[in-house]
Design a protein around this motif. Structure first.
Motif, PDB file in Angstrom:
ATOM      1  N   GLY A  62       0.810  -1.209   0.000  1.00  0.00           N
ATOM      2  CA  GLY A  62       0.000   0.000   0.000  1.00  0.00           C
ATOM      3  C   GLY A  62       0.840   1.253   0.000  1.00  0.00           C
ATOM      4  N   ALA A  63       1.998   1.194   0.669  1.00  0.00           N
ATOM      5  CA  ALA A  63       2.937   2.313   0.690  1.00  0.00           C
ATOM      6  C   ALA A  63       4.298   1.788   1.130  1.00  0.00           C
ATOM      7  N   LEU A  64       5.340   2.548   0.776  1.00  0.00           N
ATOM      8  CA  LEU A  64       6.699   2.191   1.151  1.00  0.00           C
ATOM      9  C   LEU A  64       7.323   3.308   1.974  1.00  0.00           C
ATOM     10  N   ILE A  65       8.170   2.915   2.913  1.00  0.00           N
ATOM     11  CA  ILE A  65       9.167   3.833   3.450  1.00  0.00           C
ATOM     12  C   ILE A  65      10.414   3.593   2.613  1.00  0.00           C
ATOM     13  N   ILE A  66      10.887   4.627   1.921  1.00  0.00           N
ATOM     14  CA  ILE A  66      11.912   4.430   0.900  1.00  0.00           C
ATOM     15  C   ILE A  66      12.979   5.504   1.011  1.00  0.00           C
TER      16      ILE A  66
END
Length: 348
Positions: A62-66
């Protein structure tokens, strides 16, 4: 830490809590955290290492910490940062917070009459607390923990089942000691005689600073005369042996199965890989990094990255081998210097 339950955050709330920029649907709610390749549309994942960049096209997270370095290579919802691993750790702490232990004193615990136990501490079944011990506010002693006489456990420390903290040891605040670790056993001190060995009484202590975490089945020996000292913020993995009178500086991390012989002094912010062996009575500089399975037999006075081990040989042969390697290194250095000088002279 007990079984963890997810605390729901939206993407917007999580980014705000981490004080980081984001893009995507601020109202997206995370059901869980998962690896990059298996994460689903209601799960959070992260990416830091460039070798996982090919997975960006395959992830359904759903989302990334990148990493800020790679955020433009990913078109999906993201929180970006210069240190995604540290930010991911903070996100995990927010999403899976440790539940505070309710104060309790088990009727099956055995507590010495003169021990001081703060009313807010949690003392579980079959804990033993020795004479004169001090247990400060918010401490959590899980089942079967043994606290020896004169021990002091700092506020909000958590000792997992089966931990042994032996006589006179002092733990700072917010320490975490995992199952079956032994803190404060006798150091390995014996004087050889003609017919055997005389035991040398170990009369020092073990002192742990604030925020130390000790892995399962690790052993830290009490000092012979002076104390064994583990500095604030040190993190030690499972199955590590630390001998008497060792000193470890603040914020050093040590991986599993490392062995540190007595009276070794390791500096601050060092990083030590697994199965490293330290000879006794040596000093390691602040900020040193040592690769796994290295054998450290002498002082390291200058920070750097160190690695190397030679398989065991008969001792005289081993010494000749090391001497030859050292001579070869000197020859190569001289050759490089000669080559450099020749090149310089030919260009003028």
């Amino acid at each position: 830490m007990s079984a963890l339950a997810l605390v729901q955050y939206t993407l917007g709330e999580l980014a705000a809590a981490l004080q980081l920029p984001f893009r995507g649907d601020a109202a997206l709610v995370f059901r869980a955290i998962a690896p990059l390749l298996t994460a689903q549309e209601d799960e959070l994942s992260f990416l830091q290492d460039a070798k996982y960049l090919p997975l960006l096209s395959q992830t359904h997270a759903g989302a990334l910490i990148i990493s800020s370095t790679y955020v433009e290579q990913y078109s999906g919802p993201a929180i970006w940062t210069d240190n995604p691993y540290a930010s991911f750790a903070r996100a995990m702490q927010l999403l899976y917070p440790e539940v505070a232990a309710a104060p309790w004193r088990s009727p099956d615990a055995r507590i010495a009459a003169d021990a001081q136990v703060d009313p807010s501490a949690r003392i579980e079944d079959f804990v033993q607390i020795g004479a004169g011990a001090k247990i400060h506010a918010g401490v959590w002693l899980e089942s079967g923990v043994v606290i020896g006489p004169g021990v002091e456990i700092g506020a909000n420390s958590h000792l997992y089942p089966g931990v042994k903290i032996l006589a006179g040891s002092i733990l700072g605040e917010q320490c975490i000691i995992h199952s079956n670790a032994v803190i404060g056993a006798d150091g390995f001190g014996f004087a050889q005689t003609g017919v055997g060995y005389e035991k040398i009484p170990q009369v020092g202590r073990v002192i742990l600073g604030t925020g130390v975490e000790i892995g399962a089945n690790t052993c830290i020996d009490r000092g012979a005369l002076a104390d064994t000292i583990i500095g604030a913020g040190v993190k030690i993995d499972n199955l590590v042996q630390i001998g008497h009178n060792v000193e470890i500086g603040a914020d050093t991390v040590i991986a599993g199965q490392t062995g540190i012989a007595g009276s070794t002094k390791i500096g601050r912010r060092c990083r030590i890989g697994g199965q490293v062996g330290f000879a006794g009575h040596i000093t390691i500089a602040d900020g040193t990094m040592i690769a796994g399975q290295s054998a450290i037999t002498h002082d390291i006075r200058q920070a750097g990255v160190y690695s190397g081990v030679i398989p065991a040989q008969e001792v005289r042969r081993w010494r000749r081998t090391v001497a030859q390697l050292n001579r070869l290194d000197g020859i190569l250095r001289r050759l490089r210097g000669t080559t450099g000088n020749t090149s310089d002279s030919s260009s003028t």
